[in-house]
Write a protein that holds these residues in place. Structure first.
Motif, PDB file in Angstrom:
ATOM      1  N   LEU A  12      62.550 -55.609  -5.230  1.00  0.00           N
ATOM      2  CA  LEU A  12      61.936 -54.288  -5.194  1.00  0.00           C
ATOM      3  C   LEU A  12      60.450 -54.374  -5.514  1.00  0.00           C
ATOM      4  O   LEU A  12      59.621 -53.699  -4.890  1.00  0.00           O
ATOM      5  CB  LEU A  12      62.640 -53.367  -6.177  1.00  0.00           C
ATOM      6  N   SER A  13      60.094 -55.218  -6.476  1.00  0.00           N
ATOM      7  CA  SER A  13      58.690 -55.383  -6.833  1.00  0.00           C
ATOM      8  C   SER A  13      57.887 -55.921  -5.650  1.00  0.00           C
ATOM      9  O   SER A  13      56.763 -55.490  -5.391  1.00  0.00           O
ATOM     10  CB  SER A  13      58.566 -56.319  -8.032  1.00  0.00           C
ATOM     11  N   GLN A  16      57.400 -53.187  -2.923  1.00  0.00           N
ATOM     12  CA  GLN A  16      56.477 -52.112  -3.275  1.00  0.00           C
ATOM     13  C   GLN A  16      55.027 -52.489  -3.012  1.00  0.00           C
ATOM     14  O   GLN A  16      54.137 -51.652  -3.121  1.00  0.00           O
ATOM     15  CB  GLN A  16      56.676 -51.704  -4.735  1.00  0.00           C
ATOM     16  N   THR A  17      54.779 -53.740  -2.642  1.00  0.00           N
ATOM     17  CA  THR A  17      53.458 -54.130  -2.167  1.00  0.00           C
ATOM     18  C   THR A  17      53.307 -53.619  -0.734  1.00  0.00           C
ATOM     19  O   THR A  17      54.200 -53.805   0.086  1.00  0.00           O
ATOM     20  CB  THR A  17      53.309 -55.666  -2.176  1.00  0.00           C
ATOM     21  N   PRO A  18      52.191 -52.938  -0.403  1.00  0.00           N
ATOM     22  CA  PRO A  18      52.056 -52.321   0.922  1.00  0.00           C
ATOM     23  C   PRO A  18      51.853 -53.339   2.039  1.00  0.00           C
ATOM     24  O   PRO A  18      50.753 -53.523   2.566  1.00  0.00           O
ATOM     25  CB  PRO A  18      50.825 -51.417   0.751  1.00  0.00           C
ATOM     26  N   TYR A  49      66.390 -46.316  -2.034  1.00  0.00           N
ATOM     27  CA  TYR A  49      65.106 -46.857  -1.623  1.00  0.00           C
ATOM     28  C   TYR A  49      65.037 -46.949  -0.100  1.00  0.00           C
ATOM     29  O   TYR A  49      65.862 -47.642   0.503  1.00  0.00           O
ATOM     30  CB  TYR A  49      64.878 -48.242  -2.235  1.00  0.00           C
ATOM     31  N   ARG A  62      59.964 -53.534   4.943  1.00  0.00           N
ATOM     32  CA  ARG A  62      58.925 -52.850   4.178  1.00  0.00           C
ATOM     33  C   ARG A  62      59.488 -51.569   3.606  1.00  0.00           C
ATOM     34  O   ARG A  62      60.432 -50.991   4.147  1.00  0.00           O
ATOM     35  CB  ARG A  62      57.703 -52.543   5.043  1.00  0.00           C
ATOM     36  N   LEU A  63      58.914 -51.141   2.479  1.00  0.00           N
ATOM     37  CA  LEU A  63      59.326 -49.903   1.829  1.00  0.00           C
ATOM     38  C   LEU A  63      58.489 -48.773   2.416  1.00  0.00           C
ATOM     39  O   LEU A  63      57.261 -48.869   2.482  1.00  0.00           O
ATOM     40  CB  LEU A  63      59.101 -50.005   0.323  1.00  0.00           C
ATOM     41  N   LEU A  72      60.142 -46.672  -9.719  1.00  0.00           N
ATOM     42  CA  LEU A  72      59.178 -47.721  -9.418  1.00  0.00           C
ATOM     43  C   LEU A  72      59.365 -48.890 -10.378  1.00  0.00           C
ATOM     44  O   LEU A  72      59.830 -48.729 -11.502  1.00  0.00           O
ATOM     45  CB  LEU A  72      57.741 -47.197  -9.561  1.00  0.00           C
TER      46      LEU A  72
END
Length: 331
Positions: A12-13, A16-18, A49, A62-63, A72
């Motif tokens: 998840l971490s 969360q990077t674009p 998510y 990608r998120l 988050l």
């Protein structure tokens, strides 16, 4: 990585990077197979998510934005930065966000580890805002520098650091740190310089490698009411004295609309009905800067004074008109 919960948090971490993550790269980062990555992606989707999968051999992930904001995952530096920002918002930020900042801060600080709560508290306790027409260049400050200084302030420990003055002179300083002051775009340290025997103001972005010596000190009496006033007085001594600009402007827009788009240092206009307002204020900012800020409000306005402002806006309008007319013309 065999610990599924820990692996999901790490996944998840990363998401969360674009950016888009190829399945193979995620598998390599996590030390698992691509099949395990696909299963973990499905688990995250079940938790709410919105993970989007791209077609192709790599199967990138990608998120994306969803209907609701899921929890988050923050690293230490991100959590400290958000907590400090929320505390600032709760105390003296934009109207209307104070209550939301307090609620969000309460939620965040409830789950912060003790070591991070201490860093946040030290930085906040050692900092106070300075409201005024000071506009710096927004020089970057290392968060570790801020937290080191803040800890020395709250712990009343002498601080050593390297410092580069405005003319480029490099020196070593030993100080008794009193308080950090934020002007919105720059940070300043107010401290008693032990070797020079006097109070000084230091730009934090010019401070290098600060470290607390461990030597405690009894705080001295500051020669001003507080640290913010000390910085204000220091900046006034360094800046050339400019005549006050007495401004009188009528805006063809609601007062709330104009207030939200003007710098706080110019004050708030008074309503002249539902769709008009008038700003009468005095400031020491340059005429050119104020003219641009008036234009950025993005509504019709009339300058009632001073005449110099009217003349400058007339000249500026003619230059902008010529620039627009010449656009797209090639030699």
């Amino acid at each position: 990585m065999t610990d599924t919960p820990a692996r999901l948090l790490q996944l998840l971490s990363l998401l969360q990077t674009p950016r888009e993550w190829p399945g193979g790269e995620l598998a390599g980062r996590l030390g698992v197979s691509r099949r395990t990555v696909r299963r973990d992606i499905d688990r995250l989707r079940e938790l709410g998510y919105p993970v989007q999968a791209a077609r192709g051999a790599e199967g990138g992930y990608r998120l994306v934005a969803g209907k609701a904001m899921p929890p988050l995952v923050l690293d230490d530096e991100e959590a400290v930065a958000i907590a400090v920002g929320l505390r600032a918002g709760a105390g003296h930020a934009v109207d209307g966000v104070e209550e939301a900042s307090v609620r969000a801060l309460a939620k965040l600080e409830q789950v912060l580890p003790a070591r991070l709560r201490h860093r946040v508290a030290s930085l906040q306790a050692a900092t106070m805002p300075l409201v005024g027409p000071w506009r710096g260049d927004g020089a970057t400050v290392d968060p570790r520098t801020l937290t080191t200084i803040a800890s020395a302030v709250t712990g009343e420990e002498r601080l050593r650091f390297g410092y580069v003055s405005g003319d480029g002179t490099a020196t070593k300083r030993l100080v008794e740190p009193y308080r950090l002051v934020s002007t919105g775009r720059r940070w300043y340290l107010v401290a008693y310089d032990v070797e020079r025997g006097d109070w000084r103001t230091f730009r934090v972005d010019r401070i290098a490698e600060p470290f607390a010596t461990g030597a405690r000190f009894a705080p001295r009496e500051l020669p001003e009411a507080n640290a913010a006033e000390f910085v204000r007085a220091s900046m006034q001594r360094l800046q050339p004295i400019s005549p006050a600009l007495d401004l009188d402007v009528t805006f063809e827009a609601p007062a709330a609309f104009v207030t939200a788009r003007l710098p706080r240092t110019l004050g708030a206009p008074e309503p002249l009905g539902a769709e008009r307002c008038r700003l009468r204020t005095s400031c020491s900012d340059s005429l050119e800067w104020v003219a641009l800020r008036l234009a950025l409000v993005d509504c019709e306005f009339t300058v009632n004074g001073p005449p110099a402002m009217t003349g400058y806006l007339h000249d500026l309008g003619e230059r902008l008109t010529r620039a627009a007319a010449s656009g797209g013309v090639e030699d």
